[in-house]
Design an enzyme around this catalytic site. Structure first.
Site, mmCIF file in Angstrom:
data_model
loop_
_atom_site.group_PDB
_atom_site.id
_atom_site.type_symbol
_atom_site.label_atom_id
_atom_site.label_comp_id
_atom_site.label_asym_id
_atom_site.label_seq_id
_atom_site.Cartn_x
_atom_site.Cartn_y
_atom_site.Cartn_z
ATOM 1 C CG ASP A 1 105.237 45.547 -0.820
ATOM 2 O OD1 ASP A 1 104.220 45.111 -1.404
ATOM 3 O OD2 ASP A 1 106.144 44.816 -0.404
ATOM 4 C CB SER B 1 106.301 41.302 -1.956
ATOM 5 O OG SER B 1 105.124 42.068 -2.017
ATOM 6 C CG HIS C 1 108.033 41.453 4.961
ATOM 7 N ND1 HIS C 1 107.327 41.809 3.832
ATOM 8 C CD2 HIS C 1 107.166 40.762 5.738
ATOM 9 C CE1 HIS C 1 106.077 41.366 3.935
ATOM 10 N NE2 HIS C 1 105.961 40.717 5.078
ATOM 11 C CB THR D 1 110.665 44.454 -0.163
ATOM 12 O OG1 THR D 1 109.386 44.330 -0.792
ATOM 13 C CG2 THR D 1 111.471 45.531 -0.870
ATOM 14 C CG HIS E 1 97.510 42.235 1.431
ATOM 15 N ND1 HIS E 1 97.040 41.464 0.394
ATOM 16 C CD2 HIS E 1 98.866 42.320 1.250
ATOM 17 C CE1 HIS E 1 98.055 41.109 -0.385
ATOM 18 N NE2 HIS E 1 99.168 41.618 0.114
ATOM 19 C CG ASP F 1 106.104 45.035 -4.506
ATOM 20 O OD1 ASP F 1 105.199 45.888 -4.612
ATOM 21 O OD2 ASP F 1 106.284 44.391 -3.449
ATOM 22 C CG HIS F 2 102.662 43.547 -5.876
ATOM 23 N ND1 HIS F 2 101.612 44.080 -5.142
ATOM 24 C CD2 HIS F 2 103.542 43.064 -4.952
ATOM 25 C CE1 HIS F 2 101.843 43.904 -3.853
ATOM 26 N NE2 HIS F 2 103.014 43.297 -3.698
ATOM 27 C CG HIS G 1 99.749 41.135 -4.572
ATOM 28 N ND1 HIS G 1 100.946 40.450 -4.529
ATOM 29 C CD2 HIS G 1 99.578 41.651 -3.329
ATOM 30 C CE1 HIS G 1 101.474 40.555 -3.317
ATOM 31 N NE2 HIS G 1 100.657 41.281 -2.571
#
Length: 527
Positions: free
Chosen positions: A64, A114, A175, A177, A344, A381-382, A457
């Site tokens: 992630d 996500s 969560h 994902t 983050h 994912d990013h 992101h």
């Protein structure tokens, strides 16, 4: 005084640089590079014989927030942790023969989240940000847009095909994902009914924790965090009974863990909440496993208690031992979810150690499976607003300083830097001088260009590493939702199964061809 300070800083930087070999001595010889390239070339030529077997097993490793700069920095860190300079190191994912790029945008967002991305690489359709397991006609937080817009995931396709299925994550099991694998929810934050608005509950929407146990009630392996969402409100946590913040959150009074254990009592089902319980299990006697190791997300690997908390690698090891007992094979989703959280928070060291741990888990899975019948994909994912530069010398610690002072404000700066985030600091109207700051601390927040409470992101493409049956179908640049379609095609599940059988539909074509080829080879050897 200022001049003296600058001279001292420069001297320290220069001394540090001179104290290290800039690169291994053998690299001065052109033959070293030529021989390396020739070995790589010979290996590349072998890839012309494509693996067209049917994939019995499917594994998706999802880092992630693991953009390309994170992959590169994690590679260097891995090498430096083993005493190398780091740049020449190979991650386990680096060894995969096929690499492509995936476009990560959501249907309504240039820079994705996500949830929408998970819907893409698990369910095969792009979706709006903040939604899981629903198509783009569903609107975030609007419960009445859920019905009729549900989409199913490759985990469901695999289960319906008779395979065992599992989810392993370092975040909460509900969560963004993991939830896209089993839930249909217009808001990724509806972890339990406690987080849902009254109108959504009245309209009939279900929280994600409830959907985990009800939508696909026979998921074989579920491991991660998120205990608090499974228990009635104010129920003390088993591990932290005196900490009210970890108490159960459910308003409906349901104990989802007890409901699960009651249902699985005669099906070799086991619930565990710490490392000792997990590792004491005999996988041969376990068909269903629920492991919830924290009230929320698992702790960062750098802060993990080795005695009580399992690592991602240990969880993957147990998961595969349980899942591979099924003669029909398995599908396993593994998320290194806290890479994202570290970024983050601007804590690059936490994020990169999480990435290195996920790479260890990839290596463990490699030892437990075969490239001949297991399609393994590693992707993200990013990305994030994370990068590193500053003309650092070979072997410079990835968390260290750039080798020169800024030629604008004459202050040092770290090689790692974020485009935005909590690391932005102004002192007396100017950029913070980090000379006396411990930038090697586990929780140091790397410098950022724009102040934000939480770093964002990134919007660039992410890498997709693939090996095993039909891995070559992941090539070039693709939409992110292409990934589960490739996996399903390779495993002969979901749609596009015509290629898996003969005209009569009685048997798999590729296994028959492979068996005939093997018999001919043996015959030639014997004769």
């Amino acid at each position: 005084m200022k001049v003296s300070s600058l001279l001292i800083i420069c001297f320290c930087l220069i001394s540090r640089a001179l104290g290290k070999p800039r690169f291994p001595e053998q690299e001065k010889d052109p033959k070293f590079w030529t021989a390396w390239a020739q070995r790589t070339l010979k290996n590349a030529l072998t890839l012309q014989t494509l693996n067209t077997n049917i994939a019995k097993n499917l594994i998706l490793f999802l880092g992630d927030g693991m953009g390309v700069p994170t992959v590169t920095a994690a590679r260097i860190l891995k090498g430096q942790l083993s005493g190398q300079s780091g740049e020449e190191t190979l991650l386990e994912m680096d060894k995969f023969p096929f690499v492509s790029l995936a476009k990560t945008y959501n249907t309504n967002a240039q820079v994705p989240d996500s949830a929408g991305t998970a819907t893409a690489y698990l369910c095969g359709v792009k979706a709006n940000e903040g939604t899981v397991g629903v198509n783009a006609a569903a609107v975030r937080s609007q419960c009445n847009t859920t019905k009729g817009n549900e989409v199913t995931s490759i985990l469901r396709w695999a289960k319906d095909a008779g395979k065992s299925v599992g989810i392993v994550t370092t975040t909460r099991v509900n969560h963004a994902t993991p939830s896209a694998a089993y839930a249909h929810c217009v808001d990724r934050d509806w972890y339990s009914d406690n987080e849902m608005p009254a109108d959504a509950l009245e309209t009939g929407c279900k929280d994600i924790a409830r959907q985990l146990f009800e939508n696909i009630p026979d998921i074989n392996v579920i491991m991660g965090g998120g205990r608090r969402y499974m228990f009635p409100r104010n129920t003390p946590d088993a591990e932290y009974p005196d900490m009210a913040k970890h108490n159960g959150t459910r308003k409906d009074g349901r104990n989802l863990v007890k409901e699960w254990t009651d249902r699985m009592s005669n099906k070799k089902g086991h619930y565990v909440w710490n490392k000792q319980q997990l590792l004491s299990l005999n996988p041969s006697n376990v068909d269903y496993l629920l492991g919830l190791f924290e009230p929320m997300d698992l702790t960062y690997d750098l802060e993990r208690n080795d005695e009580t908390d399992p690592s991602l690698t240990e969880m993957v090891d147990v998961a595969i031992k349980i899942l591979r007992k099924n003669p029909n094979g398995f599908y396993l989703l593994v998320e290194g979810g806290r890479i994202d959280h570290g970024h983050h928070e601007g804590k690059a060291k936490q994020a990169l150690y999480e990435a290195v741990e996920m790479d260890r888990a990839i290596g463990r899975a490699d030892l437990m499976t075969s490239i001949h019948d297991t399609l393994t994909i590693v992707t993200a994912d990013h990305s994030h607003m994370f990068n590193f530069g500053g003309y650092t010398a070979r072997g410079n610690t990835i968390f260290g300083l750039a080798p020169m002072l800024s030629d604008v404000d004459q202050k040092p700066y770290t090689s790692i830097i974020y485009g935005n985030g909590p690391g932005y600091k102004i002192v007396n109207g100017v950029r913070q001088n980090i000379t006396g700051v411990n930038y090697l601390d586990n929780n140091y927040q790397a410098q950022a260009a724009v102040p934000l409470v939480s770093e964002t992101h990134g919007g660039e493409d992410v890498a997709v590493f693939a090996k095993g049956p039909l891995a070559h179908l992941l090539h070039g640049v693709h939409e992110q939702n292409y990934i589960p379609h490739v996996m399903a095609y390779a495993a002969c599940i979901g749609q596009n199964r015509e290629h898996c059988t003969t005209n009569g539909g009685a048997a798999g074509l590729r296994p028959i061809v492979s068996s005939i080829a093997a018999l001919l080879t043996v015959s030639r050897l014997l004769c």
